[in-house]
Design a protein around this motif. Structure first.
Motif, PDB file in Angstrom:
ATOM      1  N   VAL A 115       1.006  -1.232   0.049  1.00 20.39           N
ATOM      2  CA  VAL A 115      -0.110   0.021  -0.043  1.00 20.39           C
ATOM      3  C   VAL A 115       0.900   1.213   0.063  1.00 20.39           C
ATOM      4  O   VAL A 115       2.150   1.115   0.337  1.00 20.39           O
ATOM      5  N   VAL A 116       0.400   2.317  -0.514  1.00 21.27           N
ATOM      6  CA  VAL A 116       1.089   3.422  -0.524  1.00 21.27           C
ATOM      7  C   VAL A 116       0.182   4.347   0.241  1.00 21.27           C
ATOM      8  O   VAL A 116      -0.764   4.672   0.375  1.00 21.27           O
ATOM      9  N   ARG A 117       1.200   5.701   0.801  1.00 15.55           N
ATOM     10  CA  ARG A 117       0.635   6.722   1.611  1.00 15.55           C
ATOM     11  C   ARG A 117       1.259   7.757   1.143  1.00 15.55           C
ATOM     12  O   ARG A 117       2.230   7.852   1.391  1.00 15.55           O
ATOM     13  N   CYS A 118       0.547   8.959   0.802  1.00 15.49           N
ATOM     14  CA  CYS A 118       1.100  10.250   0.448  1.00 15.49           C
ATOM     15  C   CYS A 118       0.926  11.102   1.706  1.00 15.49           C
ATOM     16  O   CYS A 118      -0.163  11.479   2.024  1.00 15.49           O
TER      17      CYS A 118
ATOM     18  N   ALA B 174       7.488  -0.640   6.762  1.00 18.37           N
ATOM     19  CA  ALA B 174       7.222   0.426   6.116  1.00 18.37           C
ATOM     20  C   ALA B 174       8.635   0.902   5.088  1.00 18.37           C
ATOM     21  O   ALA B 174       9.866   0.565   6.043  1.00 18.37           O
ATOM     22  N   TYR B 175       8.477   1.179   4.138  1.00 16.14           N
ATOM     23  CA  TYR B 175       9.818   1.550   3.329  1.00 16.14           C
ATOM     24  C   TYR B 175       9.551   2.823   2.751  1.00 16.14           C
ATOM     25  O   TYR B 175       8.343   3.061   2.245  1.00 16.14           O
ATOM     26  N   GLY B 176      10.497   3.670   2.585  1.00 17.49           N
ATOM     27  CA  GLY B 176      10.418   4.846   2.031  1.00 17.49           C
ATOM     28  C   GLY B 176      11.526   5.923   2.236  1.00 17.49           C
ATOM     29  O   GLY B 176      12.502   5.732   3.150  1.00 17.49           O
ATOM     30  N   GLN B 177      11.843   6.805   1.392  1.00 14.08           N
ATOM     31  CA  GLN B 177      13.077   7.632   1.659  1.00 14.08           C
ATOM     32  C   GLN B 177      12.882   8.440   3.083  1.00 14.08           C
ATOM     33  O   GLN B 177      11.638   8.642   3.556  1.00 14.08           O
ATOM     34  N   THR B 178      13.838   9.058   3.309  1.00 14.17           N
ATOM     35  CA  THR B 178      13.883   9.757   4.721  1.00 14.17           C
ATOM     36  C   THR B 178      12.808  10.843   4.416  1.00 14.17           C
ATOM     37  O   THR B 178      12.748  11.627   3.835  1.00 14.17           O
ATOM     38  N   GLY B 179      12.164  11.114   5.856  1.00 11.73           N
ATOM     39  CA  GLY B 179      11.152  12.017   6.035  1.00 11.73           C
ATOM     40  C   GLY B 179       9.904  11.865   5.030  1.00 11.73           C
ATOM     41  O   GLY B 179       8.875  12.530   4.899  1.00 11.73           O
ATOM     42  N   SER B 180       9.569  10.574   4.732  1.00 15.44           N
ATOM     43  CA  SER B 180       8.368  10.230   3.696  1.00 15.44           C
ATOM     44  C   SER B 180       7.000   9.691   4.658  1.00 15.44           C
ATOM     45  O   SER B 180       6.258   9.880   4.187  1.00 15.44           O
ATOM     46  N   GLY B 181       7.549   9.580   5.945  1.00 18.16           N
ATOM     47  CA  GLY B 181       6.441   9.218   7.019  1.00 18.16           C
ATOM     48  C   GLY B 181       6.373   7.682   7.308  1.00 18.16           C
ATOM     49  O   GLY B 181       5.290   7.369   8.016  1.00 18.16           O
TER      50      GLY B 181
END
Ligand SMILES: Nc1ncnc2c1ncn2[C@@H]1O[C@H](COP(=O)(O)OP(=O)(O)OP(=O)(O)O)[C@@H](O)[C@H]1O
Length: 267
Positions: free
Chosen positions: A9-12, A89-96
């Protein structure tokens, strides 16, 4: 949602202050009902946005509560029934990532997935009848190639890692030995069959002469752990779904006593 074992899933997240001060414009839109996310190339506004489809898509106005209920809740329910589950959770730094996993205490709708999962598990344990649970928690950090136990007495100390070839040959030996006392053919058809992961934890007692293999049966299987004294779990590997349980099932209690789940490697 589809019924695959792995769901994405993706979260913006909303723009942060720096992005607002830089007068950035959002280029992401989300169609939550379809689990779709669209990214517009700001340099090519005449072109259609790139479209991506996920098992779930959440926008800046969604709360963690909704994400938990739709995504994490079924998985945690599965864990209380004996299935393994992982949420990461996976994502670049600061992505939440921390915002989603740990969340905020206030407002309650933004409490994170981890505290919600804890609460969910302990509520299930309280409501269960005729089942004993053993809940264990570990909190490890892998930073670059270093592993640290954040709950250890010295959280700065790096944990020892083992040679993968040696670990695998020992694991095979442990599996063969564990297979012998396992009752399969004699299992009554009406026995409560559960798919249970046999997971192996390599543990390193700080003061012990030998490493012990600890075979852990996740809830709701009653499990007693083989490791004597203080041990630090280094890694956990799911090896298969092997065992069943009945209410009268008993598991070994002491290190080296080869009953139930308790094993010790030969070398
Ligand atoms: N969905 C959201 N709604 C509101 N604020 C958010 C949301 N997601 C993230 N933020 C805010 O964005 C900032 C960065 O988020 P966070 O610290 O969770 O990122 P991270 O991916 O964990 O970063 P790092 O990898 O550096 O630890 C925080 O101030 C957080 O409160």
């Amino acid at each position: 949602m589809a019924s695959e074992s792995v769901k994405v899933v993706v979260r913006c997240r909303p723009m942060n202050q720096r992005e607002r001060e830089l007068n950035c414009h959002p280029v992401v839109t989300v169609d939550s009902a379809r689990g779709q996310c669209f990214i517009q190339n700001p340099g090519a506004a005449d072109q259609p946005p790139k479209q991506f489809t996920f098992d779930g898509a959440y926008y800046m106005d969604h709360f963690t509560e909704q994400i938990y209920n739709e995504i994490a809740y079924p998985l945690v329910e599965g864990v209380t029934e004996g299935y393994n589950g992982t949420i990461f959770a996976y994502g670049q730094t600061g992505s939440g990532k921390s915002f989603t996993m740990q969340g905020l205490p206030d407002p309650a709708c933004q409490r994170g997935i981890i505290p919600r999962a804890f609460e969910h598990i302990f509520e299930s344990v309280q409501c269960a009848e005729n089942t004993k649970f053993l809940v264990r928690a570990s909190y490890l950090e892998i930073y670059n190639e270093d592993v640290r136990d954040l709950l250890g007495t010295d959280a700065k100390q790096k944990l020892e890692t083992v040679n993968a070839r040696r670990a695998w040959s020992s694991s095979r030996r442990s599996l063969r030995r564990g297979d012998q006392p396992r009752s399969v053919a004699s299992m009554p058809v009406t026995a409560p069959r559960l798919w249970v992961f046999l997971s192996e934890h390599w543990t390193f007692p700080p003061r012990g002469p030998q490493p012990a293999v600890e075979v852990d049966l996740p809830s709701p299987v009653q499990s007693q752990h083989a490791c004597a004294g203080e041990c630090q779990s280094l890694m956990s590997i799911s090896l298969g779904r092997l065992l069943w349980r009945s209410p009268s099932c008993r598991w070994g209690k002491e290190a080296g006593k080869e009953t139930g789940t308790c094993l010790r490697p030969v070398g």
